[in-house]
Write an enzyme that holds these catalytic residues in place. Structure first.
Site, mmCIF file in Angstrom:
data_model
loop_
_atom_site.group_PDB
_atom_site.id
_atom_site.type_symbol
_atom_site.label_atom_id
_atom_site.label_comp_id
_atom_site.label_asym_id
_atom_site.label_seq_id
_atom_site.Cartn_x
_atom_site.Cartn_y
_atom_site.Cartn_z
ATOM 1 N N ASN A 10 0.874 -1.318 0.018
ATOM 2 C CA ASN A 10 -0.018 0.074 0.035
ATOM 3 C C ASN A 10 0.659 1.287 -0.195
ATOM 4 O OD1 ASN A 10 -1.742 1.926 0.483
ATOM 5 N ND2 ASN A 10 -2.639 1.382 2.549
ATOM 6 N N ARG A 89 -2.635 -2.244 -3.155
ATOM 7 C CA ARG A 89 -3.718 -1.249 -2.971
ATOM 8 C C ARG A 89 -3.877 -0.044 -4.062
ATOM 9 N NH1 ARG A 89 -4.834 3.224 1.414
ATOM 10 N NH2 ARG A 89 -6.829 3.809 0.588
ATOM 11 N N HIS A 178 -12.557 3.306 0.314
ATOM 12 C CA HIS A 178 -12.796 2.267 1.394
ATOM 13 C C HIS A 178 -13.574 1.092 0.787
ATOM 14 C CE1 HIS A 178 -12.539 5.712 4.363
ATOM 15 N NE2 HIS A 178 -11.314 5.066 4.317
ATOM 16 N N ARG A 239 -10.497 16.006 7.763
ATOM 17 C CA ARG A 239 -11.279 16.576 6.633
ATOM 18 C C ARG A 239 -12.662 16.930 7.383
ATOM 19 N NH1 ARG A 239 -10.051 11.306 3.762
ATOM 20 N NH2 ARG A 239 -8.177 11.523 2.717
ATOM 21 N N GLU A 384 -8.508 -5.202 5.458
ATOM 22 C CA GLU A 384 -8.150 -4.864 4.006
ATOM 23 C C GLU A 384 -6.975 -5.601 3.215
ATOM 24 O OE1 GLU A 384 -8.524 -0.928 5.407
ATOM 25 O OE2 GLU A 384 -9.249 -0.234 3.489
#
Ligand code: ADP
Length: 398
Positions: A10, A89, A178, A239, A384
């Site tokens: 990743n 990923r 996601h 965010r 994940e």
């Protein structure tokens, strides 16, 4: 040992996370995190058997140098010859990829085409792909896209109400992120509850530093809160989530800010950090809120209220609500946030069981609603890496 191992990578612009998994057992045998890539003092930290050690990347302070160091580490444990495939990923596959795929030169060109949709992430992801191809010669590489799971969203969910030609010319639409986590948690939640995924109307909240929520019905995604970029939707660590898009013009006129400055502020200085003026870290916010820090209290209130509103909205997308699943660092650990969110959702048939809610933390899955609730809330730790490893093994014919 003759087990077939999968390396999962990743890559961010200045970081690389790696994990070596046994695809059958799901065990992580070794993991690593390279940081400061691109700077002279880049380094990589390996974790093996619970022990950590750090290697300076002086020879190659970049993604290739990190993968080379990883190869050396694998050799030192005798794992190098057992790596059978590499899973990557990839943040955005746009509309081109609705599932994971074996990486060919065409796929690399396809990922490059999606760079405008993920200008920071896709180029970094590709650095990881190239480094893996060069260093693990001849092994299959597989791309697992964050956006793929959301490609089943109906038009009414993915279109913005802006002139349609912006969609056809520039691909301006909602994509979601996601997706790999949602795919894993949807399967796991159904398995945990002993139900068929296709029969469940599910809402899943993935609450980490980035946070989003998705509706799943008939086993596929119906809607999600992140949009063209990960900025839309829930309140996150740094965010803002949803704001009136007119903030750009407002701040240009009143605060003399540029588009880049407002974008940066909304992505990096807002959310829990902006509201609390303290931290983006939920644990720190909870600790300070408990001591009465007004910013921390406000940050939690806005976070939970927005999330509860979104759960109700996603229940519309799912056509009703059978299961609400919490996952990600906050979803898996914060009994406080789960309890506050469920406190808004009695009208959807969710009543929190406080003891069960306290018990379902630190990696423990569990139902956290009372037996007489009409719908079930459940905590499911995400994984994940395992999802990426499974896709990689399957597509590599292992
Ligand atoms: P990422 O999105 O980077 O993968 P994680 O899924 O690891 O992030 O989630 C990180 C968030 O989880 C942080 O805000 C952290 O404070 C929060 N978190 C972790 N443990 C707890 C806890 N016990 N209570 C509250 N929040 C927690």
């Amino acid at each position: 040992m003759s087990q077939k191992l999968i390396l999962v990578l990743n890559c961010g612009s200045s970081s690389l996370k790696g994990a070596v998994l046994d695809n059958d057992s799901g065990d992580v045998l070794l993991s690593c995190l390279a940081e400061k890539l691109g700077l002279p003092d880049a380094y990589i930290t390996f974790k093996f058997n619970g022990e950590k050690h750090k290697v300076e990347l002086t020879a190659g302070p970049n993604h290739t140098g990190a993968v080379e160091a990883l190869m050396e580490e694998l050799k030192s444990h005798g794992f190098d010859s057992q790596i059978a495939a590499i899973g990557h990923r990839i943040v955005s596959g746009g509309e081109a990829y609705s599932e994971s795929t074996l990486i060919t030169e065409d796929v690399i060109a396809g990922i490059e085409k999606c760079i405008p949709l993920a200008p920071l992430h896709n180029p970094a992801n590709l650095l990881g792909v190239r480094a893996a191809q060069n260093i693990f010669k001849g092994l299959p590489n597989v791309a697992v896209f964050d956006t793929a799971f959301h490609q089943t969203m109906p038009e009414r969910a993915y279109m913005y109400a802006v002139p349609r030609e912006l969609y056809s010319k520039y691909g301006l639409r909602r994509y979601g992120f996601h997706g790999t986590s949602y795919r894993y948690v949807a399967d796991e939640a159904a398995r945990f509850l002993g139900k068929d995924k296709n029969d469940l109307r599910m809402v899943i909240a993935h609450l980490g530093n980035g946070a989003s929520i998705a509706a799943i019905a008939n086993g596929v995604c119906q809607d999600t809160s992140m949009g063209l970029t990960p900025l839309e939707g829930l309140v996150m660590g740094t965010r803002s989530g949803d704001v009136d898009p007119a903030v750009f013009g407002f701040l240009a006129e009143n605060a003399n800010m540029t588009i880049a400055q407002v974008t940066d502020m909304l992505n990096k200085k807002s959310g829990l950090l902006g509201l609390s003026e303290l931290s983006s870290d939920c644990r720190a916010i909870e600790e300070e809120a408990a001591k009465g820090h007004s910013g921390a209290v406000l940050a939690l209130e806005v976070f939970c209220y927005r999330l509860a509103k979104y759960v109700a909205g996603m229940a519309v997308a799912a056509g009703g609500l059978d299961v609400l699943a919490f996952t990600g660092g906050i979803g898996e650990n914060s009994d406080l946030i789960r309890s506050k969110v469920l406190g808004y959702l009695g009208f959807l048939g969710l009543n929190v069981d406080q003891d069960a809610n306290l018990a379902a933390r630190f990696g423990n899955a569990g139902v956290i609603t009372t037996a007489d609730s009409k719908a079930v809330a459940v905590v499911i730790p995400t994984n994940e890496e395992l999802m990426i490893a499974h896709d990689t093994a399957r597509l590599s014919g292992l």
